[in-house]
Motif scaffolding. Sequence first.
Motif, PDB file in Angstrom:
ATOM      1  N   GLY A 260      41.072  44.522  46.243  1.00 35.16           N
ATOM      2  CA  GLY A 260      41.243  44.093  44.866  1.00 35.16           C
ATOM      3  C   GLY A 260      42.168  44.985  44.077  1.00 35.16           C
ATOM      4  N   SER A 261      42.503  44.487  42.909  1.00 36.37           N
ATOM      5  CA  SER A 261      43.347  45.221  41.980  1.00 36.37           C
ATOM      6  C   SER A 261      42.475  46.091  41.084  1.00 36.37           C
ATOM      7  CB  SER A 261      44.156  44.235  41.131  1.00 36.37           C
ATOM      8  OG  SER A 261      44.880  44.908  40.133  1.00 36.37           O
ATOM      9  N   THR A 262      43.009  47.224  40.704  1.00 35.89           N
ATOM     10  CA  THR A 262      42.238  48.149  39.860  1.00 35.89           C
ATOM     11  C   THR A 262      42.097  47.662  38.426  1.00 35.89           C
ATOM     12  OG1 THR A 262      44.255  49.408  39.484  1.00 35.89           O
ATOM     13  CG2 THR A 262      42.794  50.166  41.252  1.00 35.89           C
ATOM     14  N   ASP A 263      42.995  46.815  37.966  1.00 35.13           N
ATOM     15  CA  ASP A 263      42.924  46.230  36.623  1.00 35.13           C
ATOM     16  C   ASP A 263      43.416  44.796  36.749  1.00 35.13           C
ATOM     17  OD1 ASP A 263      42.609  45.888  33.911  1.00 35.13           O
ATOM     18  OD2 ASP A 263      44.484  46.896  33.386  1.00 35.13           O
ATOM     19  N   PRO A 264      42.569  43.921  37.333  1.00 36.61           N
ATOM     20  CA  PRO A 264      43.060  42.628  37.795  1.00 36.61           C
ATOM     21  C   PRO A 264      43.354  41.595  36.710  1.00 36.61           C
ATOM     22  CG  PRO A 264      40.706  42.782  38.157  1.00 36.61           C
ATOM     23  CD  PRO A 264      41.162  44.128  37.659  1.00 36.61           C
ATOM     24  N   SER A 265      44.431  40.872  36.962  1.00 35.67           N
ATOM     25  CA  SER A 265      44.716  39.662  36.203  1.00 35.67           C
ATOM     26  C   SER A 265      43.794  38.564  36.739  1.00 35.67           C
ATOM     27  CB  SER A 265      46.171  39.252  36.423  1.00 35.67           C
ATOM     28  OG  SER A 265      46.371  38.919  37.795  1.00 35.67           O
ATOM     29  N   GLU A 266      43.800  37.432  36.090  1.00 36.74           N
ATOM     30  CA  GLU A 266      42.991  36.313  36.566  1.00 36.74           C
ATOM     31  C   GLU A 266      43.413  35.904  37.978  1.00 36.74           C
ATOM     32  OE1 GLU A 266      42.126  31.691  35.340  1.00 36.74           O
ATOM     33  OE2 GLU A 266      42.460  33.138  33.733  1.00 36.74           O
ATOM     34  N   HIS A 267      44.715  35.908  38.233  1.00 34.98           N
ATOM     35  CA  HIS A 267      45.208  35.556  39.566  1.00 34.98           C
ATOM     36  C   HIS A 267      44.664  36.515  40.626  1.00 34.98           C
ATOM     37  CE1 HIS A 267      47.884  33.999  42.647  1.00 34.98           C
ATOM     38  NE2 HIS A 267      48.219  35.245  42.935  1.00 34.98           N
ATOM     39  N   MET A 268      44.684  37.807  40.324  1.00 31.40           N
ATOM     40  CA  MET A 268      44.194  38.791  41.280  1.00 31.40           C
ATOM     41  C   MET A 268      42.682  38.702  41.452  1.00 31.40           C
ATOM     42  SD  MET A 268      46.866  40.035  42.583  1.00 31.40           S
ATOM     43  CE  MET A 268      46.373  41.500  43.477  1.00 31.40           C
ATOM     44  N   GLU A 269      41.956  38.363  40.405  1.00 34.20           N
ATOM     45  CA  GLU A 269      40.513  38.149  40.545  1.00 34.20           C
ATOM     46  C   GLU A 269      40.240  36.991  41.500  1.00 34.20           C
ATOM     47  OE1 GLU A 269      39.175  37.693  36.481  1.00 34.20           O
ATOM     48  OE2 GLU A 269      38.587  39.811  36.392  1.00 34.20           O
ATOM     49  N   ARG A 270      41.044  35.936  41.396  1.00 36.72           N
ATOM     50  CA  ARG A 270      40.893  34.789  42.297  1.00 36.72           C
ATOM     51  C   ARG A 270      41.167  35.220  43.743  1.00 36.72           C
ATOM     52  NH1 ARG A 270      43.052  31.440  39.412  1.00 36.72           N
ATOM     53  NH2 ARG A 270      41.262  30.176  38.911  1.00 36.72           N
ATOM     54  N   LEU A 271      42.257  35.976  43.958  1.00 39.08           N
ATOM     55  CA  LEU A 271      42.563  36.449  45.314  1.00 39.08           C
ATOM     56  C   LEU A 271      41.451  37.347  45.842  1.00 39.08           C
ATOM     57  CD1 LEU A 271      46.399  37.281  45.216  1.00 39.08           C
ATOM     58  CD2 LEU A 271      45.270  35.252  46.156  1.00 39.08           C
ATOM     59  N   GLU A 272      40.911  38.213  44.976  1.00 37.40           N
ATOM     60  CA  GLU A 272      39.830  39.102  45.404  1.00 37.40           C
ATOM     61  C   GLU A 272      38.606  38.306  45.833  1.00 37.40           C
ATOM     62  OE1 GLU A 272      37.237  43.006  44.028  1.00 37.40           O
ATOM     63  OE2 GLU A 272      38.415  41.946  42.507  1.00 37.40           O
ATOM     64  N   MET A 273      38.219  37.299  45.060  1.00 37.69           N
ATOM     65  CA  MET A 273      37.032  36.523  45.410  1.00 37.69           C
ATOM     66  C   MET A 273      37.252  35.771  46.712  1.00 37.69           C
ATOM     67  SD  MET A 273      33.946  36.056  44.514  1.00 37.69           S
ATOM     68  CE  MET A 273      33.190  35.654  46.080  1.00 37.69           C
ATOM     69  N   GLN A 274      38.434  35.223  46.906  1.00 44.07           N
ATOM     70  CA  GLN A 274      38.731  34.550  48.173  1.00 44.07           C
ATOM     71  C   GLN A 274      38.640  35.541  49.336  1.00 44.07           C
ATOM     72  OE1 GLN A 274      42.547  32.773  47.369  1.00 44.07           O
ATOM     73  NE2 GLN A 274      41.658  31.152  46.110  1.00 44.07           N
ATOM     74  N   ALA A 275      39.102  36.765  49.121  1.00 45.57           N
ATOM     75  CA  ALA A 275      39.009  37.801  50.153  1.00 45.57           C
ATOM     76  C   ALA A 275      37.553  38.158  50.423  1.00 45.57           C
ATOM     77  CB  ALA A 275      39.798  39.038  49.739  1.00 45.57           C
ATOM     78  N   ILE A 276      36.775  38.331  49.362  1.00 47.04           N
ATOM     79  CA  ILE A 276      35.355  38.671  49.504  1.00 47.04           C
ATOM     80  C   ILE A 276      34.646  37.642  50.370  1.00 47.04           C
ATOM     81  CG2 ILE A 276      33.173  38.728  48.213  1.00 47.04           C
ATOM     82  CD1 ILE A 276      34.818  40.153  45.947  1.00 47.04           C
ATOM     83  N   GLU A 277      34.936  36.372  50.133  1.00 50.87           N
ATOM     84  CA  GLU A 277      34.289  35.311  50.913  1.00 50.87           C
ATOM     85  C   GLU A 277      34.694  35.347  52.380  1.00 50.87           C
ATOM     86  OE1 GLU A 277      33.379  31.859  47.667  1.00 50.87           O
ATOM     87  OE2 GLU A 277      35.406  31.908  48.485  1.00 50.87           O
ATOM     88  N   ARG A 278      35.906  35.761  52.660  1.00 48.52           N
ATOM     89  CA  ARG A 278      36.379  35.829  54.043  1.00 48.52           C
ATOM     90  C   ARG A 278      35.929  37.101  54.754  1.00 48.52           C
ATOM     91  NH1 ARG A 278      42.497  35.354  53.259  1.00 48.52           N
ATOM     92  NH2 ARG A 278      42.564  35.489  55.521  1.00 48.52           N
ATOM     93  N   LEU A 279      35.711  38.174  54.010  1.00 50.28           N
ATOM     94  CA  LEU A 279      35.417  39.472  54.601  1.00 50.28           C
ATOM     95  C   LEU A 279      33.934  39.758  54.798  1.00 50.28           C
ATOM     96  CD1 LEU A 279      37.982  41.570  52.543  1.00 50.28           C
ATOM     97  CD2 LEU A 279      38.032  41.225  55.030  1.00 50.28           C
TER      98      LEU A 279
END
Length: 178
Positions: A136-155
């Motif tokens: 994840g990003s240290t100060d995430p934008s909405e786009h990065m929050e979306r990418l982080e959640m998708q990563a969390i689900e895969r990891l």
Amino acid sequence: MMADIAELQREIYEAIRAAKKQLGASLGDDPLFGFALGTDDDVRGVYHIAASESWVESNKVDYPEIGFVFTDWEQAGGDEAFSPISNRFRELAEMEYANSQDWGAARDQRFELLVRALIDCRKDGVFAATTLLDVGSTDPSEHMERLEMQAIERLNAPAMADRLAEALCLEAYRTGSS
């Protein structure tokens, strides 16, 4: 270019393994609760951070979500192995792109490399099935929050992904694939 991407993913994988080995040496018998790769919204660099089970346990009395917020974790090995990767990411981020969509796609590809390297580490037994993994990003934008959640689900296992989504207030970004 594809060979360069595959090589970069392999380098990330090796850096994660090196970091995990250093953590294992410093933590001894204290198992890892979580391991994360942190970056910025432009994915110009990367670092690792971790939290042992005993560290989370000792801090969750005052901060129940501490185990799920990698930006507040305090344990790490050296970042020497990640320096060349950060340099390469910076070079890629600073390249000329035809338009902002192409630049954004390249940024997302760098983020995906981090996720895939962690997936490979999980598959190869570098991390226990119960260890929380995050990118994840240290100060995430909405786009990065979306990418982080998708990563969390895969990891992570579905139950862990559920706990992370709730703790990080990322439920809106769930894909439903967990």
